[in-house]
Design an enzyme around this catalytic site. Structure first.
Site, PDB file in Angstrom:
ATOM      1  N   PHE A   1       7.229   1.290  -1.391  1.00 43.07           N
ATOM      2  CA  PHE A   1       5.778   1.286  -1.229  1.00 43.07           C
ATOM      3  C   PHE A   1       5.284  -0.133  -1.010  1.00 43.07           C
ATOM      4  O   PHE A   1       5.967  -1.116  -1.323  1.00 43.07           O
ATOM      5  CB  PHE A   1       5.096   1.911  -2.455  1.00 43.07           C
ATOM      6  N   CYS A   2       4.059  -0.229  -0.457  1.00 41.11           N
ATOM      7  CA  CYS A   2       3.401  -1.513  -0.236  1.00 41.11           C
ATOM      8  C   CYS A   2       1.899  -1.275  -0.261  1.00 41.11           C
ATOM      9  O   CYS A   2       1.446  -0.175  -0.587  1.00 41.11           O
ATOM     10  CB  CYS A   2       3.856  -2.147   1.075  1.00 41.11           C
ATOM     11  N   THR A   3       1.107  -2.262   0.100  1.00 36.96           N
ATOM     12  CA  THR A   3      -0.343  -2.160  -0.046  1.00 36.96           C
ATOM     13  C   THR A   3      -0.941  -1.060   0.824  1.00 36.96           C
ATOM     14  O   THR A   3      -1.647  -0.172   0.334  1.00 36.96           O
ATOM     15  CB  THR A   3      -1.011  -3.503   0.296  1.00 36.96           C
TER      16      THR A   3
ATOM     17  N   CYS B   1       6.155  -0.970   4.391  1.00 37.75           N
ATOM     18  CA  CYS B   1       7.076   0.135   4.099  1.00 37.75           C
ATOM     19  C   CYS B   1       7.702   0.684   5.374  1.00 37.75           C
ATOM     20  O   CYS B   1       8.872   1.054   5.389  1.00 37.75           O
ATOM     21  CB  CYS B   1       6.336   1.251   3.373  1.00 37.75           C
TER      22      CYS B   1
ATOM     23  N   ILE C   1      -0.409   1.900  -1.358  1.00 31.07           N
ATOM     24  CA  ILE C   1      -1.070   1.911  -2.664  1.00 31.07           C
ATOM     25  C   ILE C   1      -2.552   2.225  -2.520  1.00 31.07           C
ATOM     26  O   ILE C   1      -3.134   2.922  -3.352  1.00 31.07           O
ATOM     27  CB  ILE C   1      -0.876   0.554  -3.363  1.00 31.07           C
TER      28      ILE C   1
END
Length: 312
Positions: free
Chosen positions: A180-182, A187, A209
């Site tokens: 996962f990433c912002t 990703c 996220i």
């Protein structure tokens, strides 16, 4: 004057732009014509960035972007800000829209499996799933998912070397990897990278996220802390409400209450983690910038200061 709250759009699209330089001028012009501010990156692999403004003005710019080649299904995450979170509008042409330094990676051909935010909890709670946070170390320090591995990488370009070095230990006893990433863009690249390394069962959080914090109730959330964002809001919480962190103007890292109370903290100049990373001359320059900003505020003007490269 843009009415509050201001709408913020975090967006990206991996697609093929044969001549991104030709897109730069018209895109900047439409943003400026509608009073939009923020940063957009163009490269041969697509577009990425975050912009903000009045809702109708933002929609006009998004319509322009969706008309670009391969951008009809543009991935956009919306949130709100009580005031404009950017000082200016920038449209830049770069080699990559998110820098990994692996030129053969193409997320349009080999990205991992998307996971809807409402299905994410079940996936990462499975003991057979290895969960990896693909963001930079200072972002992870603000908040992350329960049980996620922190690579402790200063930049995204460090991720491939980290994975190759720790691959055997990471994959031991695990059937799948979830990353996962912002907002989702890192990703897409990181899952494509893992697949190029021979890891087939790879998943990533759709919308990142930001979409999880928007859609999943706090009472059911596995997220711990806040989420760093690359604008003047600094962090956001569940429901995408503005967070509690401030920004160090010297190194662009987030500051909590403890850092703000530290003797090494000087507004706009330094904080404990970066004071030794800057020379006395640099800190003197930051102090002068702070003085100029204070004078501008007294005159009721906006002092945007020097353009500084954001962290990767």
């Amino acid at each position: 004057m843009i009415p509050a709250p201001i709408r913020v759009a975090a967006l990206y699209q991996f697609t093929r732009f044969d001549n991104p330089q030709a897109l730069q001028g018209p895109l900047l012009a439409v943003c400026e014509a509608h009073g939009i501010k923020g940063t957009l990156l163009l490269a041969q692999e697509g577009i990425n960035g975050t912009i903000a403004g009045a809702p109708q003005a933002l929609e006009a710019v998004l319509a322009h972007i969706r008309a670009l080649p391969g951008c009809a299904a543009l991935d956009v995450k919306f949130s709100a800000a009580p005031q404009m979170p950017f000082h200016r509008m920038k449209v830049r042409v770069k080699r990559e829209i998110v820098t990994m330094g692996e030129p053969d990676i193409d997320p349009t051909l080999s990205a991992g499996h998307y996971v809807d935010p409402h299905d994410w909890n079940a996936l990462i709670a499975d003991p057979d799933t290895l969960v990896i946070d693909t963001r930079n170390d200072y972002e992870v320090a603000v908040g992350t998912f329960r049980g996620a591995v922190d690579p402790r990488t200063p930049t995204f370009r460090d991720f491939p070397a980290w994975f190759r070095e720790h691959r055997e230990a990471l994959l031991a006893g695990k059937q799948r990897i979830a990353m996962f990433c912002t907002g989702g863009i890192r990703c897409e690249k990181s899952t494509a990278f893992l697949r190029s390394e021979g890891v087939e069962e790879v998943y990533h959080l759709k919308g990142g996220i930001l979409k999880y914090l928007e859609q999943v109730p706090e009472t059911k959330s596995l997220w711990q802390g806040e989420c760093f964002v690359f604008d003047e809001r600094v962090t956001v919480r569940h429901g995408l409400a503005q967070g509690t962190f401030q920004l160090c103007r010297a190194c662009r890292r987030p500051l909590d209450a403890e850092a703000l109370a530290h003797p090494d903290y000087e507004d706009g100049v330094s904080y404990p983690a970066c004071i030794d990373e800057r020379t006395p001359e640099q800190r003197a320059g930051y102090a002068e910038r702070q003085r100029q900003e204070a004078l501008a505020r007294q005159r009721g003007e906006l002092h945007v200061g020097a353009v500084r490269k954001p962290p990767e």
